[in-house]
Design a protein around this motif. Structure first.
Motif, PDB file in Angstrom:
ATOM      1  N   ILE A  87       9.726  -8.037  -4.046  1.00 29.69           N
ATOM      2  CA  ILE A  87       8.366  -7.519  -4.248  1.00 29.69           C
ATOM      3  C   ILE A  87       8.304  -6.006  -4.029  1.00 29.69           C
ATOM      4  CG2 ILE A  87       7.357  -9.725  -3.566  1.00 29.69           C
ATOM      5  CD1 ILE A  87       6.577  -8.361  -0.889  1.00 29.69           C
ATOM      6  N   THR A  88       9.461  -5.351  -3.985  1.00 28.10           N
ATOM      7  CA  THR A  88       9.537  -3.943  -3.598  1.00 28.10           C
ATOM      8  C   THR A  88       8.623  -3.064  -4.450  1.00 28.10           C
ATOM      9  OG1 THR A  88      11.853  -4.345  -3.020  1.00 28.10           O
ATOM     10  CG2 THR A  88      11.124  -2.053  -3.084  1.00 28.10           C
ATOM     11  N   ARG A  89       8.551  -3.329  -5.744  1.00 22.87           N
ATOM     12  CA  ARG A  89       7.786  -2.461  -6.649  1.00 22.87           C
ATOM     13  C   ARG A  89       6.466  -3.089  -7.106  1.00 22.87           C
ATOM     14  NH1 ARG A  89       9.968   2.285  -5.476  1.00 22.87           N
ATOM     15  NH2 ARG A  89      12.180   1.921  -5.029  1.00 22.87           N
ATOM     16  N   MET A  90       6.120  -4.209  -6.512  1.00 20.85           N
ATOM     17  CA  MET A  90       4.872  -4.869  -6.915  1.00 20.85           C
ATOM     18  C   MET A  90       3.648  -4.125  -6.370  1.00 20.85           C
ATOM     19  SD  MET A  90       5.483  -8.982  -6.650  1.00 20.85           S
ATOM     20  CE  MET A  90       6.612  -9.826  -7.748  1.00 20.85           C
ATOM     21  N   LYS A  91       2.492  -4.404  -6.964  1.00 18.26           N
ATOM     22  CA  LYS A  91       1.228  -3.837  -6.512  1.00 18.26           C
ATOM     23  C   LYS A  91       0.589  -4.759  -5.472  1.00 18.26           C
ATOM     24  CE  LYS A  91       0.390  -1.516 -10.931  1.00 18.26           C
ATOM     25  NZ  LYS A  91      -0.501  -1.409 -12.106  1.00 18.26           N
ATOM     26  N   PRO A  92      -0.346  -4.227  -4.640  1.00 15.31           N
ATOM     27  CA  PRO A  92      -0.961  -5.045  -3.597  1.00 15.31           C
ATOM     28  C   PRO A  92      -1.576  -6.351  -4.104  1.00 15.31           C
ATOM     29  CG  PRO A  92      -1.502  -2.741  -3.238  1.00 15.31           C
ATOM     30  CD  PRO A  92      -0.781  -2.813  -4.556  1.00 15.31           C
ATOM     31  N   ALA A  93      -2.276  -6.296  -5.229  1.00 15.84           N
ATOM     32  CA  ALA A  93      -2.912  -7.509  -5.749  1.00 15.84           C
ATOM     33  C   ALA A  93      -1.878  -8.548  -6.165  1.00 15.84           C
ATOM     34  CB  ALA A  93      -3.816  -7.171  -6.933  1.00 15.84           C
ATOM     35  N   GLU A  94      -0.736  -8.087  -6.651  1.00 14.85           N
ATOM     36  CA  GLU A  94       0.308  -9.013  -7.075  1.00 14.85           C
ATOM     37  C   GLU A  94       0.914  -9.755  -5.897  1.00 14.85           C
ATOM     38  OE1 GLU A  94       2.064  -6.841 -11.080  1.00 14.85           O
ATOM     39  OE2 GLU A  94       2.728  -6.102  -9.124  1.00 14.85           O
ATOM     40  N   PHE A 102       0.834  -1.191   0.000  1.00 12.26           N
ATOM     41  CA  PHE A 102       0.000   0.000   0.000  1.00 12.26           C
ATOM     42  C   PHE A 102       0.877   1.252   0.000  1.00 12.26           C
ATOM     43  CE2 PHE A 102      -2.864  -3.272   1.308  1.00 12.26           C
ATOM     44  CZ  PHE A 102      -4.090  -2.891   0.801  1.00 12.26           C
ATOM     45  N   LEU A 103       2.160   1.051   0.338  1.00 10.18           N
ATOM     46  CA  LEU A 103       3.176   2.095   0.212  1.00 10.18           C
ATOM     47  C   LEU A 103       4.386   1.507  -0.495  1.00 10.18           C
ATOM     48  CD1 LEU A 103       3.178   3.665   3.816  1.00 10.18           C
ATOM     49  CD2 LEU A 103       2.261   4.735   1.740  1.00 10.18           C
ATOM     50  N   THR A 104       5.103   2.343  -1.234  1.00  4.55           N
ATOM     51  CA  THR A 104       6.369   1.943  -1.846  1.00  4.55           C
ATOM     52  C   THR A 104       7.497   2.604  -1.081  1.00  4.55           C
ATOM     53  OG1 THR A 104       5.361   1.724  -4.031  1.00  4.55           O
ATOM     54  CG2 THR A 104       7.750   1.957  -3.952  1.00  4.55           C
ATOM     55  N   PRO A 105       8.480   1.838  -0.609  1.00  8.29           N
ATOM     56  CA  PRO A 105       9.524   2.434   0.227  1.00  8.29           C
ATOM     57  C   PRO A 105      10.347   3.470  -0.517  1.00  8.29           C
ATOM     58  CG  PRO A 105      10.124   0.185  -0.403  1.00  8.29           C
ATOM     59  CD  PRO A 105       8.702   0.387  -0.821  1.00  8.29           C
ATOM     60  N   THR A 106      10.761   4.500   0.213  1.00 17.76           N
ATOM     61  CA  THR A 106      11.643   5.513  -0.349  1.00 17.76           C
ATOM     62  C   THR A 106      12.990   4.893  -0.710  1.00 17.76           C
ATOM     63  OG1 THR A 106      10.580   7.076   1.162  1.00 17.76           O
ATOM     64  CG2 THR A 106      12.578   7.828   0.035  1.00 17.76           C
ATOM     65  N   ARG A 107      13.468   4.013   0.166  1.00 17.21           N
ATOM     66  CA  ARG A 107      14.714   3.276  -0.059  1.00 17.21           C
ATOM     67  C   ARG A 107      14.560   1.887   0.514  1.00 17.21           C
ATOM     68  NH1 ARG A 107      16.038   8.215   1.670  1.00 17.21           N
ATOM     69  NH2 ARG A 107      16.219   7.555   3.841  1.00 17.21           N
ATOM     70  N   GLY A 108      15.401   0.960   0.051  1.00 19.55           N
ATOM     71  CA  GLY A 108      15.418  -0.377   0.626  1.00 19.55           C
ATOM     72  C   GLY A 108      14.753  -1.412  -0.266  1.00 19.55           C
ATOM     73  N   GLN A 109      14.671  -2.625   0.241  1.00 19.72           N
ATOM     74  CA  GLN A 109      14.191  -3.763  -0.538  1.00 19.72           C
ATOM     75  C   GLN A 109      13.305  -4.651   0.340  1.00 19.72           C
ATOM     76  OE1 GLN A 109      17.179  -6.710  -1.591  1.00 19.72           O
ATOM     77  NE2 GLN A 109      16.307  -6.945  -3.645  1.00 19.72           N
ATOM     78  N   ILE A 110      12.276  -5.213  -0.276  1.00 19.70           N
ATOM     79  CA  ILE A 110      11.391  -6.159   0.409  1.00 19.70           C
ATOM     80  C   ILE A 110      11.411  -7.457  -0.382  1.00 19.70           C
ATOM     81  CG2 ILE A 110       9.057  -6.619   1.242  1.00 19.70           C
ATOM     82  CD1 ILE A 110       8.609  -3.556   1.166  1.00 19.70           C
ATOM     83  N   VAL A 111      11.737  -8.548   0.294  1.00 16.97           N
ATOM     84  CA  VAL A 111      11.835  -9.862  -0.352  1.00 16.97           C
ATOM     85  C   VAL A 111      10.884 -10.816   0.343  1.00 16.97           C
ATOM     86  CG1 VAL A 111      13.348 -11.811  -0.869  1.00 16.97           C
ATOM     87  CG2 VAL A 111      14.232  -9.478  -1.021  1.00 16.97           C
ATOM     88  N   PHE A 112      10.075 -11.516  -0.440  1.00 18.44           N
ATOM     89  CA  PHE A 112       9.130 -12.506   0.075  1.00 18.44           C
ATOM     90  C   PHE A 112       9.357 -13.837  -0.629  1.00 18.44           C
ATOM     91  CE2 PHE A 112       4.759 -14.418  -0.265  1.00 18.44           C
ATOM     92  CZ  PHE A 112       4.688 -14.847   1.046  1.00 18.44           C
ATOM     93  N   LYS A 113       9.722 -14.849   0.137  1.00 17.27           N
ATOM     94  CA  LYS A 113       9.976 -16.185  -0.409  1.00 17.27           C
ATOM     95  C   LYS A 113      10.977 -16.135  -1.566  1.00 17.27           C
ATOM     96  CE  LYS A 113       6.451 -18.934  -0.840  1.00 17.27           C
ATOM     97  NZ  LYS A 113       5.105 -19.459  -1.218  1.00 17.27           N
ATOM     98  N   GLY A 114      12.002 -15.306  -1.414  1.00 16.62           N
ATOM     99  CA  GLY A 114      13.071 -15.219  -2.412  1.00 16.62           C
ATOM    100  C   GLY A 114      12.804 -14.273  -3.560  1.00 16.62           C
ATOM    101  N   ALA A 115      11.592 -13.690  -3.635  1.00 15.65           N
ATOM    102  CA  ALA A 115      11.245 -12.794  -4.745  1.00 15.65           C
ATOM    103  C   ALA A 115      11.258 -11.340  -4.280  1.00 15.65           C
ATOM    104  CB  ALA A 115       9.871 -13.148  -5.300  1.00 15.65           C
TER     105      ALA A 115
END
Length: 238
Positions: free
Chosen positions: A57-64, A42-55
């Motif tokens: 997802i930093t720039r993905m949309k909520p539905a994705e 619901f927010l995109t981080p200003t900096r940094g990375q988000i990884v879920f199960k090895g993927a």
């Protein structure tokens, strides 16, 4: 995460182990809901990375990210009040079943979802209420129904935002037991203010204060941290 120069979340390195119940706690304004909004896109981080199960997802949309198996509930119960419990869960099941946009299909097609819907309703101990409108449920049972609708998406990881908020003692016990059961084969990350619930349920606790991680570890470990007592737990017990 920055908002017009204000840093709401800073240098938060959070690891949630698969198959665990992990709590995110802290005083009001600590950044807990912002972290949830970042994880569920619901927010995109200003900096940094988000990884879920090895993927990544930093720039993905909520539905994705929901389709990947990362699903959340909200602080306010979100059910259709004038639909029955069965219909609420059937609505949730339409998306993974490929029926969400097929409005021309007959009601018999939707009836094929009834068996799975009843399994989910039974899983949250609401079978005897299946034909009642959701508006007739107590607050605690509405939260249980909401969990059933999120389980309809078959999440690998479930994010629960203050699941015990506004509940009485009996409902808290019921929802705690439910969370413990559903966590047997999935990961749970929860924001929760009730420290008794956190101590009873959670394998690991991360404490936020002013947007940064103050402490991380078992409940016993973080509860003994003097910084945590000063920032949060001390005021809670006093």
């Amino acid at each position: 995460m920055e908002f017009r120069g204000f840093v709401a979340v800073k240098d938060v390195t959070l690891s949630v182990n698969e198959g665990s119940i992990h709590a995110l706690i802290g005083p009001n304004g600590a950044g807990k809901t912002t972290v949830f909004n970042l994880l569920t896109k619901f927010l995109t981080p200003t900096r940094g990375q988000i990884v879920f199960k090895g993927a990544d997802i930093t720039r993905m949309k909520p539905a994705e990210v929901a389709r990947l198996g990362l699903v959340r509930s909200f602080q306010i119960s979100a059910v259709f009040p004038h639909l029955t419990l069965l219909d609420n869960v059937r609505v949730a099941l339409q998306r993974p079943s490929g029926l969400a946009t097929q409005f021309w299909r007959s009601s018999n097609t939707l009836a094929a979802l009834d068996e799975r819907a009843m399994e989910l309703i039974d899983a949250v101990n609401l079978s005897s209420y299946a034909d009642l409108p959701a508006t007739e449920l107590s607050y605690g049972r509405k939260r249980a129904l909401e969990i059933a609708t999120t389980l309809a998406l078959d999440p690998a990881m479930l994010l629960l935002d203050e699941p015990m908020a506004g509940m009485g003692h009996e409902d808290i016990g019921r929802i705690s037991d439910l969370i413990r059961r559903i966590a047997r084969n999935r990961t749970v990350l929860m924001v929760e203010h009730n420290l008794n619930v956190v101590a009873d349920l959670c394998d690991r606790v991360t404490v936020l204060a002013r947007g940064e991680i103050l402490s991380d570890g078992s409940y016993d470990t973080v509860s003994r941290d003097p910084r945590v007592r000063e920032a949060y737990m001390g005021t809670e017990h006093e």
